[in-house]
Design a protein around this motif. Structure first.
Motif, PDB file in Angstrom:
ATOM      1  N   GLY A  67       0.757  -1.245   0.000  1.00  8.87           N
ATOM      2  CA  GLY A  67       0.000   0.000   0.000  1.00  8.87           C
ATOM      3  C   GLY A  67       0.783   1.287   0.000  1.00  8.87           C
ATOM      4  O   GLY A  67       0.202   2.350  -0.090  1.00  8.87           O
ATOM      5  N   THR A  70       2.066   4.618  -4.929  1.00 14.93           N
ATOM      6  CA  THR A  70       0.919   5.275  -5.541  1.00 14.93           C
ATOM      7  C   THR A  70       0.402   4.424  -6.688  1.00 14.93           C
ATOM      8  O   THR A  70       1.165   3.973  -7.528  1.00 14.93           O
ATOM      9  CB  THR A  70       1.319   6.666  -6.062  1.00 14.93           C
ATOM     10  OG1 THR A  70       1.768   7.444  -4.954  1.00 14.93           O
ATOM     11  CG2 THR A  70       0.150   7.357  -6.725  1.00 14.93           C
ATOM     12  N   HIS A  73      -5.795   3.814  -8.267  1.00 13.65           N
ATOM     13  CA  HIS A  73      -6.918   3.810  -7.333  1.00 13.65           C
ATOM     14  C   HIS A  73      -6.615   4.669  -6.103  1.00 13.65           C
ATOM     15  O   HIS A  73      -7.481   5.399  -5.619  1.00 13.65           O
ATOM     16  CB  HIS A  73      -7.259   2.382  -6.921  1.00 13.65           C
ATOM     17  CG  HIS A  73      -7.650   1.527  -8.077  1.00 13.65           C
ATOM     18  ND1 HIS A  73      -8.792   1.735  -8.799  1.00 13.65           N
ATOM     19  CD2 HIS A  73      -7.023   0.470  -8.652  1.00 13.65           C
ATOM     20  CE1 HIS A  73      -8.872   0.850  -9.773  1.00 13.65           C
ATOM     21  NE2 HIS A  73      -7.807   0.071  -9.699  1.00 13.65           N
ATOM     22  N   ARG A  74      -5.382   4.602  -5.629  1.00 12.43           N
ATOM     23  CA  ARG A  74      -4.999   5.428  -4.484  1.00 12.43           C
ATOM     24  C   ARG A  74      -5.026   6.909  -4.868  1.00 12.43           C
ATOM     25  O   ARG A  74      -5.506   7.740  -4.105  1.00 12.43           O
ATOM     26  CB  ARG A  74      -3.615   5.024  -3.992  1.00 12.43           C
ATOM     27  CG  ARG A  74      -3.210   5.726  -2.728  1.00 12.43           C
ATOM     28  CD  ARG A  74      -1.889   5.208  -2.214  1.00 12.43           C
ATOM     29  NE  ARG A  74      -1.638   5.715  -0.888  1.00 12.43           N
ATOM     30  CZ  ARG A  74      -0.499   5.577  -0.254  1.00 12.43           C
ATOM     31  NH1 ARG A  74       0.495   4.929  -0.808  1.00 12.43           N
ATOM     32  NH2 ARG A  74      -0.341   6.070   0.948  1.00 12.43           N
TER      33      ARG A  74
END
Length: 88
Positions: A67, A70, A73-74
């Motif tokens: 996570g 980048t 979706h982020r």
């Protein structure tokens, strides 16, 4: 014994050890079935193992599963958050 108190309090107080979940149901190591009325404090309101959620997770995990990088979706999420809460 190894979990900190706080959001895990329900799990600690119940002493339940879940082995599976589907929809609103949780199953423990003894085969007992429970209705999860907390739904993970709202984060699991679609239920456990919802087919669309599982498919979306599988697609993302096959692409990027860490996570801190980048992703499209982020980037879309942080843009949306900035639009909804400008100046914060």
């Amino acid at each position: 014994m190894y979990l900190a108190p706080g959001t895990q309090s329900v799990a600690l107080f119940s002493s339940s050890r879940s082995t599976a979940a589907k929809g609103a149901l949780l199953y423990d190591v003894d085969g007992n079935r429970y209705v999860d009325l907390l739904a993970g404090v709202g984060v699991a309101s679609i239920g456990y193992a919802h087919p669309k959620y599982v498919a979306a997770m599988q697609r993302q995990i096959a692409r990027v599963h860490v996570g801190s990088f980048t992703t499209e979706h982020r980037a879309a999420l942080v843009k949306l958050l900035a639009e909804l809460a400008p100046g914060i």
